[in-house]
Design an enzyme around this catalytic site. Structure first.
Site, PDB file in Angstrom:
ATOM      1  N   ARG A   1      39.772  35.166  17.236  1.00 46.83           N
ATOM      2  CA  ARG A   1      39.243  36.517  17.072  1.00 46.83           C
ATOM      3  C   ARG A   1      39.638  37.049  15.699  1.00 46.83           C
ATOM      4  O   ARG A   1      40.704  36.724  15.198  1.00 46.83           O
ATOM      5  CB  ARG A   1      39.854  37.479  18.096  1.00 46.83           C
TER       6      ARG A   1
ATOM      7  N   LYS B   1      37.146  45.854  33.149  1.00 42.04           N
ATOM      8  CA  LYS B   1      36.043  46.335  32.318  1.00 42.04           C
ATOM      9  C   LYS B   1      34.740  46.395  33.115  1.00 42.04           C
ATOM     10  O   LYS B   1      33.653  46.491  32.529  1.00 42.04           O
ATOM     11  CB  LYS B   1      35.861  45.419  31.090  1.00 42.04           C
TER      12      LYS B   1
ATOM     13  N   PRO C   1      33.019  47.165  24.546  1.00 41.95           N
ATOM     14  CA  PRO C   1      33.640  48.082  25.478  1.00 41.95           C
ATOM     15  C   PRO C   1      34.858  47.435  26.147  1.00 41.95           C
ATOM     16  O   PRO C   1      34.750  46.396  26.772  1.00 41.95           O
ATOM     17  CB  PRO C   1      32.531  48.364  26.501  1.00 41.95           C
ATOM     18  N   GLU C   2      36.017  48.069  25.961  1.00 41.54           N
ATOM     19  CA  GLU C   2      37.242  47.629  26.616  1.00 41.54           C
ATOM     20  C   GLU C   2      37.576  48.695  27.661  1.00 41.54           C
ATOM     21  O   GLU C   2      36.752  49.563  27.936  1.00 41.54           O
ATOM     22  CB  GLU C   2      38.351  47.447  25.575  1.00 41.54           C
TER      23      GLU C   2
END
Length: 288
Positions: A277, A58, A2-3
Site C-alpha cells: 500500500r 466496513k 471508505p473505512e
DNA sequence: CACTTGACCTGTCCGC
DNA sequence: TGCGGACAGGTCAAGT
C-alpha cells in the site's frame, strides 16, 4: 476507501433519512454490483418498510420489514446517496451530488414511496449490495472472521495486544489492516494512527514493545473518533448519505502529505510502500 | 499455518 | 493532443 469512520458517517445519515420509509421500486442491471434476481427483489424489497440501518466493520446493513436485509460493502468507490424531495430545489453546495444522480456510476436506484430516491453508486464496481435474510448475515464468511469493533467499550488495550500478536512476523501496518485482527482500519487511518504512535509502518510486530502497541491502540481510536467528528475523509470519491464530502483530510498529519513538513517535528513527510500500500510517514518521528 | 502478492475495476495523472 | 502505463486501495484467492 471508505473505512470505519466513513461507513459510520453514511450509516448515521441513512438512519436519519430512510428509517420508516417504504420501498416502491428497484432499478439495477449490474449483477456484480447487485447479484439478486428480480423475483427475490420483488418478493422481499418491494413494499417493505426500512426498519434499521446498522454497521459492522466496513459493512452496512439495511433491515427491512420482510426480515430481509440489504448488506452493502462500499469497497473503494462506493456511495450511498439519498435524494429527498428537496432535490428539486436549489441551495446545495456546488460539489454536492444532489440533483446530479443517477449518473454513469449508479448501479442501483431505489425508489421510495413519495418520490425520494436512494442511489448506490460505485465507479470501480468493487463494491456490492446483496439482499438476503437478516438472520443469514452472521453466516456470511466475512462476518464470521472479522475482528472486534475498535470503538466499542469491550475492545480493551489487552485485547488489541493479544490480537495484534497473532501477526508477529508481519509488519505492524499489515497487522492492523487485517480485518480479522480488528475491524475497520484501512490505509488512511493505519498511516494516521502509526504517525500518532511514532511507529514506522514497516516495523515487524515482534519488534514492538507492549507500550508501543498500547499507544497504537489509543491512536487508532483517536483518529477514528476524530474522523467521525469530521464526517470522514474525502480524498477521492467518498461522500455521506446527503452527497456531501467529509473534512478529515484537512486535519490529516501524514496521509497524502508527502513532501510537506511533519506537523510534529518539521521533517519532510515521505511516501513509500508497505504491505503493498502507499504508505506515508515521518522519517524522523517514525524510525524503522 | 503465516504471510505476501495478484486480481478485480475505472478514472486520473504523468511522461513522452 | 493523444496514448500507454502507473496508481488509487478493500477483500478474496492463489502463491510462497
Amino acid at each position: 476507501m471508505p473505512e470505519l469512520p466513513e461507513v459510520e458517517t453514511v450509516r448515521r445519515g441513512l438512519q436519519d433519512l430512510i428509517v420508516g420509509k417504504v420501498i416502491e421500486s428497484v432499478d439495477f442491471d449490474n449483477p456484480k454490483s447487485f447479484p439478486n434476481d428480480a423475483s427475490t427483489v420483488d418478493s422481499f424489497m418491494l413494499g417493505s418498510e426500512i426498519i434499521a440501518v446498522r454497521r459492522r466493520a466496513k459493512v452496512l446493513m439495511i433491515d427491512l420489514s420482510t426480515k430481509y436485509s440489504l448488506m452493502i460493502h462500499l469497497k473503494m468507490t462506493g456511495q450511498m446517496v439519498y435524494e429527498g424531495a428537496s432535490r428539486f430545489g436549489a441551495g446545495h453546495p456546488s460539489d454536492s451530488l444532489i440533483g446530479k444522480l443517477p449518473d454513469r456510476s449508479t448501479r442501483v436506484s431505489i425508489g421510495i414511496a413519495g418520490g425520494d430516491k436512494l442511489f448506490f453508486n460505485d465507479q470501480r464496481k468493487f463494491g456490492w449490495m446483496r439482499l438476503l435474510p437478516t438472520l443469514e448475515i452472521p453466516e456470511v464468511a466475512f462476518m464470521k472472521k472479522v475482528g472486534p469493533e475498535p470503538l466499542e467499550d469491550s475492545f480493551t488495550p489487552d485485547i488489541f495486544l493479544e490480537r495484534v500478536k497473532k501477526r508477529l512476523r508481519s509488519s505492524i501496518k499489515a497487522a492492523i489492516l487485517d480485518q480479522s485482527v480488528l475491524a475497520g482500519v484501512g490505509n488512511i487511518y493505519a498511516d494516521e494512527a502509526l504517525w500518532g504512535a511514532k511507529i514506522y509502518p514497516g516495523r515487524v510486530v515482534a519488534s514492538l514493545s507492549d507500550e508501543e502497541i498500547k499507544l497504537l491502540y489509543d491512536e487508532i481510536r483517536y483518529v477514528m473518533n476524530k474522523s467521525i467528528d469530521e464526517g470522514g475523509s474525502s480524498n477521492s470519491t467518498y461522500v455521506n448519505a446527503k452527497g456531501e464530502r467529509g473534512s478529515y483530510m484537512d486535519f490529516a498529519r501524514v496521509f497524502r502529505r508527502q513532501g510537506q513538513p511533519c506537523k510534529r517535528c518539521g521533517s519532510i513527510i515521505e511516501k513509500t510502500r508497505v504491505a503493498a500500500r502507499g504508505t506515508h510517514f515521518c522519517p524522523i518521528c517514525q524510525l524503522p
